[in-house]
Design an enzyme around this catalytic site. Sequence first.
Site, short mmCIF file in Angstrom:
data_model
loop_
_atom_site.label_atom_id
_atom_site.label_comp_id
_atom_site.label_asym_id
_atom_site.label_seq_id
_atom_site.Cartn_x
_atom_site.Cartn_y
_atom_site.Cartn_z
N SER A 92 0.92 -1.14 -0.07
CA SER A 92 -0.19 0.10 0.00
C SER A 92 0.93 1.15 -0.05
O SER A 92 1.69 1.56 -0.78
CB SER A 92 -0.93 -0.18 1.20
OG SER A 92 -2.15 0.86 0.87
N ASP A 103 -9.63 -4.52 -5.37
CA ASP A 103 -9.06 -3.39 -4.45
C ASP A 103 -10.01 -2.21 -4.84
O ASP A 103 -9.81 -1.55 -5.79
CB ASP A 103 -7.62 -3.22 -4.88
CG ASP A 103 -6.75 -2.55 -3.79
OD1 ASP A 103 -7.47 -1.89 -3.11
OD2 ASP A 103 -5.64 -3.07 -3.27
N HIS A 141 -8.24 -4.89 -0.73
CA HIS A 141 -6.93 -4.21 -0.32
C HIS A 141 -6.80 -4.78 1.07
O HIS A 141 -6.81 -4.27 2.22
CB HIS A 141 -7.41 -2.82 0.22
CG HIS A 141 -6.13 -1.99 0.23
ND1 HIS A 141 -5.32 -1.77 -0.93
CD2 HIS A 141 -5.42 -1.44 1.49
CE1 HIS A 141 -4.15 -1.05 -0.27
NE2 HIS A 141 -4.55 -0.77 0.95
#
Length: 452
Positions: free
Chosen positions: A313, A402, A431
Amino acid sequence: MLQRRFPLVPTFLLVLVASAPAATPITPVPPQARLRAATVQVRVAPDHRDWTYQPGEAVHFTVTVTADNEPIDHVNVTYAVGPEMMPAEKKTAEVPSAGLVIDGGTMTQPGFLRCVVTTEVADHAYRGLATAAFAPEKIVPTETEPADFDAFWDAGKAELAKIPLEARVTLLPDACTSDVNVYHVSFRTVGPSWTAVPARIYGILCEPKAPGHYPAVLKVPGAGVRPYSGDKSLAAHGAITLEIGVHGIPVNLPQEVYDALAAGALNGYWAYNLDDRETFYYRRIYLSCLRANDFLTSRELWDGKTLLVMGASQGGQLSIVTAALDKRVTGLAATHPAFCDVSAELHGRAGGWPHPFQPDPVTGKPSANATPAKIATAAYYDTVNFARRLKVPGFYCWGYNDETCPPTSTFTAYNVISAPKELVVTLELGHSYTREQYDATNAWVLAFLGIK
């Protein structure tokens, strides 16, 4: 380009508690009438097994709603189909036992088309989604590259080089193992000149106890404010690991300290000073990752040649940035990287986290951040513009579902990489980070480092 795909991973695991009359003490409850807690799932899947299509090719989504893997009869759902992260018309329908087939239409340009389905069963809300890819390898970024991009970051690195390292290394005896020494460390970095206390970056260093020389791994963090414990497992395999925080505070404090900062002074830090490229919050973070490498490469146990950076991320973002800015880095592993093609939301397309220019999802009005100064600053920090400069091998992974770092954004960065690259996708994954992803990433990292 090498691309692999994991088996589907169930994402929506939700529990429904059914009610039934209580049993009397006289008549036993037959087995088929016993109470049970059923696992309810909304399952959505495109009609191509690889979820991938060519522009102009029609996609159909099949929706099923199940309890303990058995279809629920006559359940109503609300669904919307459209480009991912963009507003789409909502419709309702009843799902038959065999499943509901939704005509998703097509896309004429490379991108991702998402079907989101919601329902209520016994007053509980459930949600499922699937995202069809249309020639994702041809998605191009909207972000422009400033003419003085390299000059700007060269100036930042020159400023960093003038600051002494002044490393502090404190052994943490209780955290050490029979094979690994663990330290809380800090070192100086760039910061405002008017402060009496120089800015520092903190982290957890793990080094093998056995004499020798080892490859080094910098682990950079995802978004948020939290403590860190280091990677003793990778160090036990035979690597020096340094896991850093990026907020200039020790990383071994009580959890309530980080909770207070996340709710207060560091709430929304990713937008601090976005209107000024010299003081935007990520300038110090990007340069501090290079300073972390200064520290790692100064360790006596480093082998002098192998330096890998990895993260997920925000950490995926920082991995690409660090590898692009620091010639000492020899490889990277980035999971669903953030801050990719953030300008896309100014062009009606999904952009990356933290979505600074995303229109209001209710009114559709432009974001208050969409000012010329902020748009210009973002270009100096967009992951895409660093991905263009990568020269070293990289391992990348993300999911099509995601909704934080949408695949439209991550593919824009991946597609401009000219260095050796390998992509693993877990189609159904949002995610999050699965065991399968961890194993695949860890296997690549160990092989790259030349350790077992």
